[in-house]
Design a protein around this motif. Structure first.
Motif, short mmCIF file in Angstrom:
data_model
loop_
_atom_site.label_atom_id
_atom_site.label_comp_id
_atom_site.label_asym_id
_atom_site.label_seq_id
_atom_site.Cartn_x
_atom_site.Cartn_y
_atom_site.Cartn_z
N ASN A 78 0.97 -0.97 -0.09
CA ASN A 78 0.07 0.04 -0.01
C ASN A 78 1.02 1.20 -0.07
OD1 ASN A 78 -2.38 -1.35 0.15
ND2 ASN A 78 -2.39 -1.49 2.23
N ALA A 79 1.08 1.84 -1.08
CA ALA A 79 2.05 2.96 -1.39
C ALA A 79 1.07 4.38 -1.04
CB ALA A 79 2.24 3.18 -2.82
N GLN A 80 1.92 5.18 -0.17
CA GLN A 80 1.47 6.66 -0.35
C GLN A 80 1.26 6.94 -1.49
OE1 GLN A 80 3.62 8.75 2.70
NE2 GLN A 80 3.42 7.37 4.39
N THR A 81 0.22 7.93 -2.09
CA THR A 81 0.34 8.20 -3.28
C THR A 81 1.11 9.21 -3.92
OG1 THR A 81 -1.25 10.18 -2.45
CG2 THR A 81 -2.36 8.10 -3.25
N HIS A 82 1.94 9.92 -2.96
CA HIS A 82 3.01 10.68 -3.44
C HIS A 82 4.15 9.74 -3.76
CE1 HIS A 82 5.98 10.20 -0.09
NE2 HIS A 82 4.83 10.09 0.78
N ALA A 83 4.44 8.59 -3.46
CA ALA A 83 5.54 7.66 -3.79
C ALA A 83 4.93 6.50 -5.12
CB ALA A 83 5.70 6.82 -2.55
N GLU A 94 -7.59 5.22 -4.61
CA GLU A 94 -7.12 5.90 -3.53
C GLU A 94 -8.03 5.64 -2.39
OE1 GLU A 94 -6.72 10.61 -2.51
OE2 GLU A 94 -5.80 9.89 -4.33
N PHE A 95 -7.44 5.55 -1.22
CA PHE A 95 -7.83 5.30 -0.06
C PHE A 95 -7.11 5.90 1.19
CE2 PHE A 95 -5.19 1.46 -0.69
CZ PHE A 95 -4.60 1.06 0.68
N LEU A 96 -7.74 6.23 2.27
CA LEU A 96 -6.80 6.74 3.52
C LEU A 96 -6.40 5.54 4.60
CD1 LEU A 96 -8.90 9.88 4.47
CD2 LEU A 96 -6.80 9.88 3.15
N ASP A 97 -5.11 5.87 4.71
CA ASP A 97 -4.52 4.98 5.94
C ASP A 97 -3.85 5.85 6.78
OD1 ASP A 97 -3.63 3.04 7.52
OD2 ASP A 97 -2.27 2.12 5.93
N ALA A 98 -4.23 5.80 7.99
CA ALA A 98 -3.59 6.76 9.15
C ALA A 98 -3.76 8.25 8.64
CB ALA A 98 -2.24 6.58 9.15
N GLY A 99 -4.91 8.71 7.86
CA GLY A 99 -5.21 10.13 7.28
C GLY A 99 -4.47 10.21 6.09
N ILE A 100 -3.49 9.47 5.39
CA ILE A 100 -2.61 9.63 4.32
C ILE A 100 -3.12 9.03 3.18
CG2 ILE A 100 -0.45 9.46 3.41
CD1 ILE A 100 0.69 9.50 6.40
N HIS A 152 -3.47 6.57 -0.07
CA HIS A 152 -2.75 5.51 -0.44
C HIS A 152 -3.25 4.54 -1.47
CE1 HIS A 152 -0.96 5.41 3.76
NE2 HIS A 152 -0.06 4.59 3.30
N VAL A 153 -2.70 3.81 -2.24
CA VAL A 153 -3.27 3.09 -3.17
C VAL A 153 -2.38 1.48 -3.19
CG1 VAL A 153 -3.68 4.64 -5.19
CG2 VAL A 153 -1.35 3.57 -5.13
N THR A 154 -3.03 0.52 -3.48
CA THR A 154 -2.66 -0.81 -3.59
C THR A 154 -2.03 -1.13 -4.94
OG1 THR A 154 -4.24 -1.40 -1.79
CG2 THR A 154 -2.99 -3.28 -3.18
N MET A 155 -0.66 -1.65 -4.58
CA MET A 155 0.00 -2.03 -5.85
C MET A 155 0.47 -3.56 -5.87
SD MET A 155 2.29 1.56 -6.20
CE MET A 155 2.20 1.61 -8.06
N ILE A 156 0.68 -4.01 -6.85
CA ILE A 156 1.29 -5.65 -6.96
C ILE A 156 2.29 -5.55 -7.99
CG2 ILE A 156 -0.85 -6.26 -6.05
CD1 ILE A 156 -1.49 -7.44 -8.71
N LYS A 157 3.25 -6.59 -7.93
CA LYS A 157 4.15 -7.01 -8.67
C LYS A 157 4.45 -8.41 -8.82
CE LYS A 157 9.17 -6.08 -9.73
NZ LYS A 157 10.12 -5.42 -9.07
N LYS A 158 4.57 -9.22 -9.99
CA LYS A 158 4.88 -10.48 -10.31
C LYS A 158 6.36 -10.55 -10.16
CE LYS A 158 4.12 -14.69 -11.67
NZ LYS A 158 4.25 -15.67 -10.73
N LEU A 159 6.81 -11.40 -9.41
CA LEU A 159 8.23 -11.48 -9.10
C LEU A 159 8.87 -12.36 -9.94
CD1 LEU A 159 8.64 -10.91 -5.24
CD2 LEU A 159 8.82 -9.11 -7.04
N THR A 160 10.11 -12.55 -10.62
CA THR A 160 10.73 -13.57 -11.27
C THR A 160 12.09 -13.63 -10.72
OG1 THR A 160 11.58 -11.80 -12.93
CG2 THR A 160 9.52 -12.95 -13.50
#
Length: 141
Positions: A105-110, A125-131, A133-141
């Protein structure tokens, strides 16, 4: 920079200190939200510049994901690729534990920082601790 797993109580306290400086003091996250019950079972990372702790994070395994959390770099050390190196170390640990997907869960500025590292935004976008955020994923290889 040296990145290692925080295994001793002293190393974990140093990681918690870096997190407290960044999230509680700088970003005004309530301490009880920053340091939580997941800290007892998570894998903690601490990054040193010489003997000085400059960055920290934690990793948990949730469902089929390695979940990257509490990623932070001290203000004076930002912009020097420490965060990217920390993410790479966390991804290596995820693979080492037999998982192939990472989530955070990334702060939107990041958000763009994580996109450059191969993460894809999968939520609104959603708030976490008032900040925000967005959820992001990555497939690792």
């Amino acid at each position: 920079m040296n990145i290692k797993l925080a295994e001793t109580p002293q190393e974990k306290e140093l990681a918690f200190h870096v997190r407290t400086v960044v999230f509680v003091e700088e970003q005004k996250v309530p301490p009880e939200e920053e340091l939580d019950h997941h800290d007892e079972t998570a894998i903690h990372f601490i990054c040193y510049q010489g003997e000085t702790p400059i960055a920290a994070s934690r990793l948990r395994f949730v469902d089929e994901y390695g979940k990257l959390e509490r990623i932070c770099v001290l203000k004076e050390e930002r912009g020097k690729s420490h965060g990217a190196q920390l993410i790479q170390a966390m991804e290596a640990e995820i693979l080492h534990n037999g998982y192939t997907k990472a989530k955070l869960n990334a702060q939107t500025h990041a958000e763009n920082f994580y996109k450059r590292l191969g993460y894809e935004t999968v939520s609104g976008e959603f708030l976490d601790a008032g900040i925000p955020h967005v959820t992001m994923i990555k497939k690792l290889t």
